[in-house]
Scaffold this active site. Sequence first.
Site, short mmCIF file in Angstrom:
data_model
loop_
_atom_site.label_atom_id
_atom_site.label_comp_id
_atom_site.label_asym_id
_atom_site.label_seq_id
_atom_site.Cartn_x
_atom_site.Cartn_y
_atom_site.Cartn_z
N CYS A 168 0.68 -1.02 0.10
CA CYS A 168 0.15 0.15 0.14
C CYS A 168 0.93 1.37 0.06
O CYS A 168 0.39 2.29 -0.11
CB CYS A 168 -0.94 0.00 1.24
N PHE A 220 -10.16 -5.28 -0.49
CA PHE A 220 -9.26 -5.06 -1.26
C PHE A 220 -9.90 -4.78 -2.97
O PHE A 220 -10.72 -5.56 -3.13
CB PHE A 220 -7.99 -5.94 -1.54
N HIS A 309 -3.73 7.76 2.44
CA HIS A 309 -4.07 6.41 1.63
C HIS A 309 -5.29 5.69 2.61
O HIS A 309 -5.20 5.43 4.05
CB HIS A 309 -2.95 5.46 1.70
N ASN A 342 -9.74 -0.55 -0.97
CA ASN A 342 -8.40 -0.42 -1.02
C ASN A 342 -7.74 -1.05 -2.10
O ASN A 342 -7.60 -2.27 -2.19
CB ASN A 342 -7.89 -0.78 0.52
C1 LIG Z 1 -13.33 -2.26 8.27
C2 LIG Z 1 -12.64 -2.88 9.37
C3 LIG Z 1 -11.85 -4.16 8.73
C4 LIG Z 1 -13.43 -3.50 10.39
O1 LIG Z 1 -14.24 -2.41 10.99
P1 LIG Z 1 -14.36 -1.95 12.35
O2 LIG Z 1 -15.03 -0.98 12.85
O3 LIG Z 1 -12.95 -2.36 12.85
O4 LIG Z 1 -15.61 -3.22 13.05
P2 LIG Z 1 -15.53 -4.46 14.15
O5 LIG Z 1 -14.42 -4.03 15.09
O6 LIG Z 1 -16.94 -4.84 14.19
O7 LIG Z 1 -14.58 -5.72 13.03
C5 LIG Z 1 -15.54 -6.44 12.26
C6 LIG Z 1 -14.59 -7.62 12.28
O8 LIG Z 1 -13.41 -7.37 11.49
C7 LIG Z 1 -12.36 -8.16 12.30
N1 LIG Z 1 -11.23 -7.62 11.78
C8 LIG Z 1 -10.69 -6.33 11.98
N2 LIG Z 1 -9.38 -6.07 11.44
C9 LIG Z 1 -9.08 -7.14 11.26
C10 LIG Z 1 -7.77 -7.77 10.75
N3 LIG Z 1 -6.66 -7.03 10.55
N4 LIG Z 1 -7.45 -9.16 10.21
C11 LIG Z 1 -8.62 -9.84 10.38
N5 LIG Z 1 -9.98 -9.51 11.06
C12 LIG Z 1 -9.97 -8.40 11.44
C13 LIG Z 1 -12.67 -7.97 13.70
O9 LIG Z 1 -12.12 -8.90 14.38
C14 LIG Z 1 -14.47 -8.12 13.60
O10 LIG Z 1 -14.64 -9.57 13.72
P3 LIG Z 1 -15.93 -10.12 14.45
O11 LIG Z 1 -15.59 -9.61 15.96
O12 LIG Z 1 -15.90 -11.55 14.33
O13 LIG Z 1 -17.04 -9.44 13.87
C15 LIG Z 1 -11.64 -2.04 10.12
O14 LIG Z 1 -11.33 -2.75 11.37
C16 LIG Z 1 -10.45 -1.64 9.31
O15 LIG Z 1 -10.62 -0.78 8.20
N6 LIG Z 1 -9.35 -2.11 9.43
C17 LIG Z 1 -7.97 -1.98 8.83
C18 LIG Z 1 -7.51 -2.61 7.68
C19 LIG Z 1 -5.98 -2.45 7.57
O16 LIG Z 1 -5.46 -2.64 8.48
N7 LIG Z 1 -5.79 -2.04 6.23
C20 LIG Z 1 -4.23 -1.65 6.01
C21 LIG Z 1 -3.31 -2.97 5.90
S1 LIG Z 1 -3.73 -3.85 4.60
C22 LIG Z 1 -2.41 -4.19 3.55
O17 LIG Z 1 -1.38 -3.93 3.94
C23 LIG Z 1 -2.81 -4.92 2.41
C24 LIG Z 1 -2.04 -5.71 1.79
C25 LIG Z 1 -2.51 -6.54 0.61
C26 LIG Z 1 -2.75 -7.93 0.63
C27 LIG Z 1 -3.16 -8.52 -0.57
C28 LIG Z 1 -3.93 -7.88 -1.55
O18 LIG Z 1 -4.19 -8.35 -2.54
C29 LIG Z 1 -3.71 -6.65 -1.69
C30 LIG Z 1 -3.12 -5.62 -0.50
#
Ligand SMILES: CC(C)(COP(=O)(O)OP(=O)(O)OC[C@H]1O[C@@H](n2cnc3c(N)ncnc32)[C@H](O)[C@@H]1OP(=O)(O)O)[C@@H](O)C(=O)NCCC(=O)NCCSC(=O)/C=C/c1ccc(O)cc1
Length: 393
Positions: A168, A220, A309, A342
């Site tokens: 990213c 993504f 970003h 993203n």
């Molecule tokens: C939209 C999200 C994912 C969820 O929104 P939230 O407000 O946190 O909502 P919740 O707290 O209710 O979370 C919903 C669920 O998402 C899960 N979650 C929350 N982050 C996570 C987590 N990193 N893992 C895996 N579950 C999660 C979280 O555990 C939860 O699971 P659950 O309790 O079962 O509903 C939010 O956490 C968010 O925007 N996170 C940022 C994502 C992030 O780190 N992005 C930047 C790095 S990405 C990157 O480097 C990409 C590389 C790439 C690789 C391959 C490609 O093809 C392209 C690119």
Amino acid sequence: MGSAPATVREIRRAQRADGPAAVLAIGTANPPTSMTQDEYPDYYFRVTNSEHLTELKHKLTRICKRSGIEKRHVHLNEDLLAAHPDFTDRSLPSLDARVDLSSAAVPELAASAAARAIAEWGRPAMDITHLVFSTYSGFRAPSADLRLASLLGLRPTVNRTILSLNGCSGGGRALQIAKELAENNRGARVLVACAELTLIAFYGPEEEGGLDNILGNGIFGDGSGAVIVGADPVGPVERPLFEMAFASQTTVPDTEDAITMQIMKGGLDFRVSAQVPRLLGCNIERCLIEAFEELAVRAEWNDLFYAIHPGGRAILDHIDGLLGLDAGKLAASRKVLSEFGNMSGTTVIFVLDELRRQPKDGGAPEWGVMMAFGPGITIETIVLHAASSLQQN
Ligand SMILES: CC(C)(COP(=O)(O)OP(=O)(O)OC[C@H]1O[C@@H](n2cnc3c(N)ncnc32)[C@H](O)[C@@H]1OP(=O)(O)O)[C@@H](O)C(=O)NCCC(=O)NCCSC(=O)/C=C/c1ccc(O)cc1
């Protein structure tokens, strides 16, 4: 009698540009297939024959709902997937086919974005002196940059550089390299191109673990962005959009494991820690303070414009909160996230494009900042100065 020979120092001074590098034009492109977040969980679990994994499907549905994304574009549509059923199982050796597909599609998509940037720029493609290409989707030499140069009809002496697996932060790194090239080579015109296709990392859900994959499938998307960078614009043809006043790269200590990517026989394997939004949030303000101290510009965070970003909605929320930003300050990032998801390194170019299009009711900030984040964790920061045409727009 000729004049005294110039010293190397004088020659070097003449080789450098006078002014700062500036963004002179921007173009973007996406594959034609798009999917809404509402329909994606049903689609993904159906095409990967995984309907029985109901818990994971509910998790993906929750992530899609919370993502701040409305729709995303993908190259790997249902027809292509039907021709490559092994892509759904990452234990199968599908890398050869993925590399074949992406080696063909990545330069084509980049050429669409670059052709738009060149058309806006207003000068012939042959005037491009340097090409900096960033992608995580290309693993072949000669690489996508050479194919792109050929598709665009660039001069045979164009200086090419390809960046791979910067994830990213790839767009931010490519723009910083373009700034150095433009400022150090009088008359240089640098084409920055980024193109990212998730087909290299697409596979089905796994019962054990694999939550990174569920996250990736929730946020993504595919896209390409291109920017022409040059110093000392030649008027009236070249119209600068953003001058690049300062650039830095920061690596957040002890975060090597927070975002990782590795090529495996079944495609690109990636890991993203749930701590990423918090780790970034803790370090963003320090990068901003250091950048504006270098420039000796006094900056109130709410007086700047932002091209951040949009790695995920939670990242933007953290930054909003930590910097105490007024509502709408991250509107360009949120709009791009909503319409495209993203798109890894290319996303920040879409944000710059959106930023210059937004109405500037009653004038716009003079100074702003572009920030991109990737594996490392790496933070790429560029302080931007809006050209006068943009401030009045
Ligand atoms: C939209 C999200 C994912 C969820 O929104 P939230 O407000 O946190 O909502 P919740 O707290 O209710 O979370 C919903 C669920 O998402 C899960 N979650 C929350 N982050 C996570 C987590 N990193 N893992 C895996 N579950 C999660 C979280 O555990 C939860 O699971 P659950 O309790 O079962 O509903 C939010 O956490 C968010 O925007 N996170 C940022 C994502 C992030 O780190 N992005 C930047 C790095 S990405 C990157 O480097 C990409 C590389 C790439 C690789 C391959 C490609 O093809 C392209 C690119």
